[in-house]
Design a protein around this motif. Structure first.
Motif, PDB file in Angstrom:
ATOM      1  N   LYS A  66       8.991  -1.293   2.067  1.00  0.00           N
ATOM      2  CA  LYS A  66       9.233  -2.703   1.866  1.00  0.00           C
ATOM      3  C   LYS A  66       7.891  -3.212   1.259  1.00  0.00           C
ATOM      4  O   LYS A  66       7.070  -3.141   2.352  1.00  0.00           O
ATOM      5  N   LEU A  67       7.537  -3.829   0.318  1.00  0.00           N
ATOM      6  CA  LEU A  67       6.199  -4.199  -0.255  1.00  0.00           C
ATOM      7  C   LEU A  67       6.444  -5.643  -0.858  1.00  0.00           C
ATOM      8  O   LEU A  67       7.461  -6.379  -1.352  1.00  0.00           O
ATOM      9  N   PRO A  68       5.304  -6.645  -0.626  1.00  0.00           N
ATOM     10  CA  PRO A  68       5.389  -7.909  -1.149  1.00  0.00           C
ATOM     11  C   PRO A  68       5.566  -7.910  -2.658  1.00  0.00           C
ATOM     12  O   PRO A  68       4.645  -7.064  -3.263  1.00  0.00           O
ATOM     13  N   PHE A  69       6.256  -8.596  -3.158  1.00  0.00           N
ATOM     14  CA  PHE A  69       6.377  -9.038  -4.645  1.00  0.00           C
ATOM     15  C   PHE A  69       6.872 -10.208  -5.013  1.00  0.00           C
ATOM     16  O   PHE A  69       7.887 -10.845  -4.291  1.00  0.00           O
ATOM     17  N   LYS A 145       0.856   5.979   0.265  1.00  0.00           N
ATOM     18  CA  LYS A 145       0.045   4.735  -0.220  1.00  0.00           C
ATOM     19  C   LYS A 145       0.996   3.561   0.026  1.00  0.00           C
ATOM     20  O   LYS A 145       0.159   2.535   0.391  1.00  0.00           O
ATOM     21  N   ALA A 146       1.962   3.504  -0.292  1.00  0.00           N
ATOM     22  CA  ALA A 146       3.109   2.238   0.020  1.00  0.00           C
ATOM     23  C   ALA A 146       2.797   1.986   1.593  1.00  0.00           C
ATOM     24  O   ALA A 146       2.688   0.842   1.941  1.00  0.00           O
ATOM     25  N   GLU A 147       2.991   3.064   2.326  1.00  0.00           N
ATOM     26  CA  GLU A 147       3.195   2.651   3.828  1.00  0.00           C
ATOM     27  C   GLU A 147       1.548   2.086   4.393  1.00  0.00           C
ATOM     28  O   GLU A 147       1.479   1.162   5.087  1.00  0.00           O
ATOM     29  N   SER A 148       0.664   2.631   3.739  1.00  0.00           N
ATOM     30  CA  SER A 148      -0.765   2.229   4.323  1.00  0.00           C
ATOM     31  C   SER A 148      -0.969   0.724   3.737  1.00  0.00           C
ATOM     32  O   SER A 148      -1.471  -0.080   4.382  1.00  0.00           O
ATOM     33  N   ASN A 151       1.168  -1.610   5.876  1.00  0.00           N
ATOM     34  CA  ASN A 151       0.769  -1.767   7.339  1.00  0.00           C
ATOM     35  C   ASN A 151      -0.603  -2.534   7.343  1.00  0.00           C
ATOM     36  O   ASN A 151      -0.700  -3.446   8.224  1.00  0.00           O
ATOM     37  N   GLY A 152      -1.378  -2.552   6.158  1.00  0.00           N
ATOM     38  CA  GLY A 152      -2.643  -3.435   6.084  1.00  0.00           C
ATOM     39  C   GLY A 152      -2.344  -4.820   5.750  1.00  0.00           C
ATOM     40  O   GLY A 152      -2.880  -5.852   6.356  1.00  0.00           O
ATOM     41  N   TYR A 153      -1.095  -4.912   4.938  1.00  0.00           N
ATOM     42  CA  TYR A 153      -0.713  -6.347   4.730  1.00  0.00           C
ATOM     43  C   TYR A 153      -0.113  -7.007   5.755  1.00  0.00           C
ATOM     44  O   TYR A 153      -0.447  -8.175   6.015  1.00  0.00           O
ATOM     45  N   CYS A 154       0.638  -6.275   6.458  1.00  0.00           N
ATOM     46  CA  CYS A 154       1.344  -6.747   7.612  1.00  0.00           C
ATOM     47  C   CYS A 154       0.366  -6.927   8.613  1.00  0.00           C
ATOM     48  O   CYS A 154       0.699  -8.076   9.735  1.00  0.00           O
ATOM     49  N   HIS A 155      -0.376  -6.214   9.083  1.00  0.00           N
ATOM     50  CA  HIS A 155      -1.301  -6.278  10.140  1.00  0.00           C
ATOM     51  C   HIS A 155      -2.603  -6.934   9.695  1.00  0.00           C
ATOM     52  O   HIS A 155      -3.710  -6.943  10.829  1.00  0.00           O
TER      53      HIS A 155
END
Length: 159
Positions: A66-69, A145-148, A151-155
């Motif tokens: 799940k990614l921000p959009f 790439k999506a997972e990285s 993780n950067g977005y959430c943390h």
């Protein structure tokens, strides 16, 4: 309110030629990816149909990120419009791109896509993040790439 987009990873049957080659070459269970925009559709590049949009999954994903959009933003609207345009234009599957990618040769045919190229549009078109990868991305690499990014977005500083 933050909305989301989903990148799904699938594991197709081994008797599909490309599925077997992708799994073997990438050392991954995942051999296909798609993009899901809730209440809009699931976009994917399929070997027999090209770029498609469906309302339901054609297979059960084995991993989902799940990614921000924000589909109401200018970038979100433009991204959805671009994906819909690819579907309407009957953009075909890029067999040559996939095959040459196995040998580390990156070619970009703007009139054809394979699943990883389509899913990577989230980063290149929506987020305007230019990729410096000089080979074709595999489904495994798109998911990494999506997972990285997640993780950067959430943390990171954004929560």
């Amino acid at each position: 309110m933050t909305e989301h987009i989903y990148i799904h990873g699938y594991s197709n049957k081994l008797y599909y030629l490309f599925a077997s080659i992708i799994k073997l070459k990438t050392n991954s269970k995942v051999n296909h990816v798609s993009i899901e925009i809730p209440k809009v559709g699931i976009y994917q590049a399929l070997s027999r149909k090209g770029v498609t949009k469906t309302k339901k999954q054609l297979a059960k994903p084995i991993v989902t990120i799940k990614l921000p959009f924000n589909k109401e933003s200018f970038a979100g609207k433009e991204f959805i419009q671009y994906l819909d345009q690819l579907v309407k234009q009957n953009i075909s599957y890029d067999f040559v791109g996939v095959l040459l990618g196995f040998f580390g040769i990156k070619i970009q045919n703007k009139k054809k896509f394979f699943c990883s190229e389509l899913a990577d549009l989230y980063f290149s078109r929506y987020l305007s993040k230019k990729s410096f990868v000089y080979t074709n991305l595999s489904p495994k690499e798109v998911l990494l790439k999506a997972e990285s990014f997640y993780n950067g977005y959430c943390h990171g500083t954004k929560k």
